[in-house]
Scaffold this active site. Structure first.
Site, short mmCIF file in Angstrom:
data_model
loop_
_atom_site.label_atom_id
_atom_site.label_comp_id
_atom_site.label_asym_id
_atom_site.label_seq_id
_atom_site.Cartn_x
_atom_site.Cartn_y
_atom_site.Cartn_z
N ARG A 1 53.83 -64.26 33.82
CA ARG A 1 53.49 -63.83 35.18
C ARG A 1 54.74 -63.59 36.02
O ARG A 1 54.73 -62.85 36.99
CB ARG A 1 52.53 -64.81 35.86
N TYR B 1 44.13 -41.51 48.30
CA TYR B 1 43.22 -41.99 47.26
C TYR B 1 42.17 -42.94 47.87
O TYR B 1 42.51 -43.78 48.71
CB TYR B 1 44.05 -42.69 46.17
N ASP C 1 53.22 -42.93 48.00
CA ASP C 1 52.51 -42.89 46.73
C ASP C 1 52.82 -41.53 46.10
O ASP C 1 52.38 -40.49 46.58
CB ASP C 1 51.00 -43.06 46.96
N LYS D 1 48.33 -42.75 35.28
CA LYS D 1 48.20 -41.29 35.28
C LYS D 1 49.34 -40.65 34.47
O LYS D 1 49.41 -40.85 33.28
CB LYS D 1 48.14 -40.80 36.73
C1 LIG Z 1 44.54 -43.36 40.58
C2 LIG Z 1 45.34 -43.43 41.80
C3 LIG Z 1 45.63 -44.68 42.38
C4 LIG Z 1 45.10 -45.97 41.84
O1 LIG Z 1 45.64 -46.30 40.61
P1 LIG Z 1 44.88 -47.25 39.55
O2 LIG Z 1 45.83 -47.30 38.42
O3 LIG Z 1 43.57 -46.64 39.25
O4 LIG Z 1 44.71 -48.58 40.22
C5 LIG Z 1 46.44 -44.69 43.50
N1 LIG Z 1 46.93 -43.55 44.04
C6 LIG Z 1 46.65 -42.35 43.52
C7 LIG Z 1 47.22 -41.12 44.16
C8 LIG Z 1 45.85 -42.24 42.39
O5 LIG Z 1 45.55 -41.04 41.89
#
Ligand SMILES: *Cc1c(COP(=O)(O)O)cnc(C)c1O
Length: 398
Positions: free
Chosen positions: A61, A114, A187, A212
């Site tokens: 952790r 998101y 982000d 992603k």
């Molecule tokens: C998918 C996504 C998230 C969240 O990510 P997870 O891995 O599903 O928790 C946050 N920001 C954007 C722009 C995303 O496309």
């Protein structure tokens, strides 16, 4: 070195060149440290390392060699002093946000982000006495107007999910950093470090859903935060330590494999997406295409300035005929998979209003241009002609 060399060799090559590369066995690919704890040399080492968890491994952790390798790679690719890996994108976003805000603070965030990030600000932080203002972050002057004496966080998603609005990171950073005590978080999931480096443009922290493009194959859920060492240390201790959204070593290892092809994948995603966007833009059954690479996109000029190497593999499109037309298209595509998520090597299609952005009310969605007939496409690395033919036959069924 350049991107495709760095993405394969950064850190490991550095270690070899400086002579600090001392593997236990000459494994070409790092072994997986699937262990929760580590044997410590002696009592004094145990005492020391528990006070200095970034200097060795004590308990997973607090750190793991596979996560550590991934974090160093991310820091390198994002031109950051340090990075931290977490169990999901939202794990990264919530940990980063909680490391910044406290009760009584105010946050500013974009009107298109998101859906679950939106829920974090509007359903979780509000319970802790943290207020917010949603603004159109494509207009830095709107961000400026929204800042209050107790604002501690400005949160920007660019390109924004799902309408691909581009916010000018450098311009917002200038506005934000006129005030002391405000942290700017970006982000950058839709861009990946191949297309954009927010820290170079003045952001304080960059977050990614590594689920992603960084992974690229849809096999893991993961997130990362990168920034200066002080901020990242704070994310790790006490926030990640206490929230516990740590990345599993096997997932970190899989991410390392996926990332090796990030550059070549992104190149193909961008090339294919441009072809599909141009096709959809001319299609009589499509009202509007949202792709930052198109000259018709309202923030195309910012995208051209801010993103390098291309405009990414994500787009949305408004289909004429609303939900009924969407249903026909989504039930008839064969190459595209009807699935949420994005950034995989294969193409995905989803309906943003009812899937990724179900947390927003219809009024809020419409105000953010997330209309009922809108589908979001994650363009894969298949042959572009096959993707276009698939959309063509599905649209013909309306
Ligand atoms: C998918 C996504 C998230 C969240 O990510 P997870 O891995 O599903 O928790 C946050 N920001 C954007 C722009 C995303 O496309």
């Amino acid at each position: 070195m350049k991107f495709n060399t760095d993405v394969l060799h950064a850190e490991q090559l550095h270690a070899r060149l400086t002579g600090s590369y001392k593997p236990q066995a000459m494994a070409h690919v790092s072994p997986i440290y699937q262990t929760s704890t580590y044997v410590l040399e002696d009592f004094d080492t145990a005492v020391y390392l528990n006070q200095h968890v970034d200097e060795g491994f004590v308990y997973t952790r607090f750190g793991n060699p596979n996560c550590d390798e991934l974090e160093k790679k991310i820091a390198h690719l994002e031109h950051a002093q340090a990075a931290i890996s977490l169990a999901s994108g939202l794990g990264a976003i919530s940990t980063a946000v909680m490391s910044i805000v406290k009760a009584g603070d105010h946050v500013v965030f974009g009107d298109v982000i998101y859906g679950c990030s939106y829920a974090l600000f509007t359903k979780v932080l509000t319970n802790l006495g943290i207020t917010y203002t949603r603004v159109d972050t494509t207009k830095p002057e709107e961000v400026e107007k929204a800042i209050q004496p107790n604002t501690s966080l400005v949160y920007v998603e660019t390109p924004a999910n799902p309408t691909l609005k581009i916010s000018d990171i450098a311009a917002i950073s200038q506005v934000v950093h006129k005030h002391s005590g405000i942290t700017m978080v970006v982000d950058s999931t839709f861009a990946s470090p191949y297309l954009q480096n927010p820290l170079d443009l003045g952001a304080d922290l960059v977050v990614h859903s590594a689920t992603k493009y960084l992974c690229g194959h849809g096999t893991v859920t993961a997130g990362v935060i990168a920034g200066d060492k002080e901020r990242i240390d704070r994310c790790r201790m006490p926030y990640l330590q206490c929230f516990g959204a740590v990345l599993d070593p096997f997932a970190a290892w899989q991410l390392m494999q996926g990332m090796k092809t990030l550059g070549v994948r992104m190149e193909r995603h961008c090339e294919n997406a441009m072809k599909v966007a141009r096709y959809l833009e001319k299609h009589p059954k499509i009202d509007r295409v949202y792709y930052p690479g198109l000259e018709s996109h309202p923030t195309h000029e910012i995208a051209k300035r801010q993103m390098h190497n291309g405009f990414g593999g994500m787009m949305s499109a408004d289909i004429k005929g609303g939900m009924d037309a969407v249903r026909i298209v989504m039930n008839n595509v064969k190459v595209f998979s009807l699935a949420t998520s994005l950034g995989n090597v294969d193409s995905l299609i989803q309906h943003s209003p009812s899937m990724s952005h179900f947390d927003m009310s219809p009024e809020e969605r419409y105000a953010s241009e997330i209309f009922d007939g809108q589908v979001r496409l994650s363009i894969g690395i298949e042959d572009a002609d096959d993707l276009i033919a698939d959309l063509d036959q599905a649209l013909a069924k309306i």
